[in-house]
Design a protein around this motif. Structure first.
Motif, short mmCIF file in Angstrom:
data_model
loop_
_atom_site.label_atom_id
_atom_site.label_comp_id
_atom_site.label_asym_id
_atom_site.label_seq_id
_atom_site.Cartn_x
_atom_site.Cartn_y
_atom_site.Cartn_z
N LEU A 1 1.37 6.96 -4.53
CA LEU A 1 2.07 6.94 -3.11
C LEU A 1 2.41 5.63 -2.72
O LEU A 1 1.96 4.69 -2.99
N PRO A 2 3.53 5.60 -1.89
CA PRO A 2 4.00 4.42 -1.41
C PRO A 2 3.37 3.90 0.04
O PRO A 2 3.34 2.68 0.58
N HIS A 3 2.11 4.90 0.41
CA HIS A 3 1.32 4.36 1.56
C HIS A 3 0.19 5.31 1.50
O HIS A 3 0.15 6.29 0.73
N ARG A 4 -0.78 5.11 2.21
CA ARG A 4 -2.15 5.87 2.13
C ARG A 4 -1.75 7.15 3.13
O ARG A 4 -1.19 7.25 4.27
N ARG B 1 0.32 9.98 9.13
CA ARG B 1 0.12 10.17 7.63
C ARG B 1 -1.22 10.80 7.72
O ARG B 1 -1.81 10.11 6.87
N ALA C 1 6.87 11.46 2.57
CA ALA C 1 6.82 10.25 1.63
C ALA C 1 8.20 10.30 0.88
O ALA C 1 8.89 9.16 1.15
N THR D 1 -5.43 0.71 0.56
CA THR D 1 -4.57 1.34 -0.59
C THR D 1 -3.86 2.29 -0.64
O THR D 1 -4.24 3.47 0.20
N PRO D 2 -2.60 2.46 -1.13
CA PRO D 2 -1.73 3.47 -1.11
C PRO D 2 -2.05 4.85 -1.95
O PRO D 2 -1.79 4.62 -2.99
N GLU D 3 -2.85 5.67 -1.23
CA GLU D 3 -3.54 6.83 -2.10
C GLU D 3 -3.79 7.83 -1.19
O GLU D 3 -3.79 7.77 0.08
N ASN E 1 -4.13 11.60 -7.12
CA ASN E 1 -3.94 10.03 -7.17
C ASN E 1 -3.68 9.70 -8.57
O ASN E 1 -3.07 8.55 -8.70
#
Length: 262
Positions: A81-84, A104, A151, A41-43, A76
């Motif tokens: 976000l676009p990614h985790r 990341r 990001a 999940t992107p977070e 969150n």
């Protein structure tokens, strides 16, 4: 204060340590990725690792107080976000809390908590646990600022990115107008003051501003955002702080626009 002294290190060293400690890593539900084969999940997510024996007390403090989880929940809720980005609490053997853009990954170091606590203890703080908790909250926001600069692919050199990460912490802690965020920043400023007293000649190669400068930046932001609540911060040298805070809020909000939850 040792936390936030490094924000990017060799990913190969991290990978080697992760392989050595992988079986001891404890994952919280927030860090779970669901079914095999699904992308994470992107977070912002949290992961705790088992501490070295010397760090056991601070690792327990961090987990028992649940200091990281509400910070990440707030991030969150505000940002998509676009990614985790994984915030990993671990023993770092003196390497220092920081953000690794290659993985990341934010490392929050148990051993940094020990050194920050010693600053407050040495200063005779009546509430070192509460002081340390506030420093942890500010630290996570600062490192999240690095993750977001990454990001968003912001074109910043090392010093500019460090300053921007401090201002991101100010944005997140002051944007709602709640006094709790002001307390966090003022406590972190006190920690920077203590660090400056303990080491009055900071490393000139450090990409961060000197601790005393960072302390004043936080106090200026608090004064600029809520002057009526902090009349003790009103000095002639802070006459610009309302304008500076407005610029901080506008600049980061503009940069974050592609990620803001509507």
């Amino acid at each position: 204060m040792t936390a936030r002294n490094t924000h990017a290190r060799a990913s190969a060293a991290r990978a080697a340590r992760a392989a050595a400690t992988g079986l001891a890593t404890l994952l919280l539900p927030l860090a779970l990725t669901g079914c095999a084969g699904q992308p994470p999940t992107p977070e912002f997510a949290i992961r705790y690792e088992e501490p070295a024996p010397a760090d056991a007390a601070e690792a327990r403090f961090l987990r028992d107080r649940k200091l990281i989880e509400p910070v990440l929940a707030d991030l969150n809720a505000y940002l998509a976000l676009p990614h985790r980005v994984t915030v990993t609490a671990r023993s770092c053997a003196g390497e220092g809390t920081g953000y690794d853009p290659a993985e990341r990954l934010v490392e929050l170091c148990y051993d940094d908590l020990t050194e920050d606590r010693e600053l407050f203890d040495h200063a005779g703080s009546p509430h070192p646990d509460e002081d340390l908790a506030e420093v942890v909250r500010e630290t996570i926001h600062h490192e999240a600022g690095h993750a977001l600069a990454d990001a968003l692919d912001l074109a910043l050199d090392d010093r500019a990115e460090e300053d921007a990460a401090d201002r991101f912490a100010q944005l997140m802690l002051l944007r709602t107008g709640r006094p709790e965020g002001e307390t966090t920043l003022l406590t972190a400023a006190r920690a920077y003051d203590l660090a400056a007293e303990a080491d009055p000649a900071p490393d000139p190669s450090d990409e961060h501003a000197p601790p005393a400068t960072r302390a004043e930046s936080h106090r200026c932001a608090v004064h600029g955002a809520a002057p009526a609540r902090h009349p003790d911060l009103a000095t002639p040298t802070r006459a610009h702080c309302a304008t500076t805070w407005a610029e901080t809020r506008s600049a980061w909000t503009r940069d974050l626009d592609p990620l803001l939850r509507r």
